[in-house]
Every structure is written in structure tokens, then in C-alpha cells.
Motif scaffolding. Sequence first.
Motif, short mmCIF file in Angstrom:
data_model
loop_
_atom_site.label_atom_id
_atom_site.label_comp_id
_atom_site.label_asym_id
_atom_site.label_seq_id
_atom_site.Cartn_x
_atom_site.Cartn_y
_atom_site.Cartn_z
N GLY A 1 -16.65 -1.96 -7.36
CA GLY A 1 -15.28 -2.19 -6.90
C GLY A 1 -15.22 -2.66 -5.46
O GLY A 1 -16.22 -3.05 -4.86
N THR A 2 -14.03 -2.58 -4.90
CA THR A 2 -13.79 -3.11 -3.56
C THR A 2 -13.59 -2.02 -2.52
O THR A 2 -12.97 -2.24 -1.50
CB THR A 2 -12.56 -4.04 -3.57
N GLY A 3 -14.10 -0.83 -2.77
CA GLY A 3 -13.92 0.27 -1.83
C GLY A 3 -14.91 0.22 -0.68
O GLY A 3 -15.95 -0.43 -0.74
N THR A 4 -14.55 0.93 0.41
CA THR A 4 -15.46 1.03 1.54
C THR A 4 -15.82 2.49 1.82
O THR A 4 -16.41 2.80 2.84
CB THR A 4 -14.83 0.43 2.81
N ALA A 5 -15.44 3.39 0.93
CA ALA A 5 -15.84 4.79 1.06
C ALA A 5 -17.19 4.98 0.37
O ALA A 5 -17.79 4.03 -0.14
CB ALA A 5 -14.79 5.71 0.47
N TRP A 6 -17.65 6.22 0.33
CA TRP A 6 -19.00 6.46 -0.18
C TRP A 6 -19.08 6.48 -1.71
O TRP A 6 -20.10 6.87 -2.26
CB TRP A 6 -19.57 7.76 0.38
N ASP A 7 -18.03 6.07 -2.39
CA ASP A 7 -18.10 6.00 -3.85
C ASP A 7 -18.35 4.58 -4.33
O ASP A 7 -18.24 4.31 -5.52
CB ASP A 7 -16.79 6.53 -4.46
#
Length: 217
Positions: free
Chosen positions: A91-97
Motif C-alpha cells: 500500500g501507500t502507507g509510511t508507518a511501520w505496517d
Amino acid sequence: MKSKVLALLFALCLVATGAFASTYTINDNWINWPGYSAQTYQSQFDTVGNPQISSMDVEVSDSGILQSVSIYITNRLLFDTLFINSYTMTGTGTAWDSWDYVAVESDIWDPIATGVYEVAAGFDYTYSASGRIGNPNGIESDDLSLVSGLLSTYDGSVLTYDLSALNIDFSEGFAVAYAPYCANDVIGGAPVPEPATMILLGVGLVGLAVYRRKSSC
């Protein structure tokens, strides 16, 4: 004169669509990892002791393949980790997931861990149970697969990772993050095109306009 102007415009176009167009700058706007509620002393300052980061450059080829990551950092301390998220993979997240790769370098606790690892889907993060309680420690080793040795250089002010051989596809977008020694400073996010690209493109368009005006005189 006509040939000289055309040659100059051609050269400017090559520069604007080449190395400059594929360099993205991420400024050090993070105070903590996204999704982590920091303790008071962490939320008030960007850094805790050393080291200190100012910005990060991400170089991508014209075909969208990651080439290198350069981090502008002083007083670097090992161990440290580079986190990579290719939107073609997750996906397009920037957290640690959202991380797809991590590049780890250490000469303190476990030098054997040094290298570039691919992260398994649905990986688990570990969290600190003492000190900075709740701070993300890292990804479980069972969720990491070594894909390459680490090719990095540090000259005292710039830490550069050469990742061109890994063929990581950034054509659909990406996020990159970096954390040195116990996350005493963090940087990351999605890219912003480097201003030099737009400047060169503007110069090229101005030159073209001047040439067309002279041609019509």
C-alpha cells in the motif's frame, strides 16, 4: 545560431528528464514514527542526543527503478536501518505496517545482521517494554529474508546506500524512512520532486520561446 540554440535546448531537456528528474528530496519533518505516541521528552524535540538528520535524497531511474538513497546526517551512530516501501508491492502507507525492504547496518550487538532484507507480508513489529515503552523496536527476524549484502558509504556528513542492483520498482510510487541508533532521530515520507527539475524545465521552455520569437522576426 539556430543549431547552437537547438543543441542547448536538447541538452537542457536531457538534464531535466534524466538525473535531476529522478531525484526526490524528503526533508526531516518527522518527530516520531507515524502512529507512535511518543513520551513527552521525545515529542518536544526532533532528536534525542545524536545523531542529527537534515534531509534525504532518493534517486530513481527513468524507468522507475530505485538507484540510491542519500541521507544527510552528522554524528552517525550504528546501528541504523533504512526502510523501503514500494507501492508496486504493498500500500501507500509510511508507518511501520507498509515496509517491503529494510537495510540494516550494525557493529554493536549483531554485526551478522548487516544486509538488505525483504520483509514478509503481514510481518510483526516488536515494541520496547522498558525505557521508551511502546517504541517500535524492529521487525521480527523470522519475517526477514536476506537478499543482498549492504553497499553503503559514509563520509562524515552523507550516508549513501547503493541499491541499484536490487531492481526495486518505484514506478507506482514509494515511501522511504531511516532511523539511526534507537530511533534518536527519524526521517521519512513520500517523495517531493527536487526544485532543480522544474527550474531546468522552465529554462528550457524560456529558451524555446526566445528561439521561436527570433525565428519569426
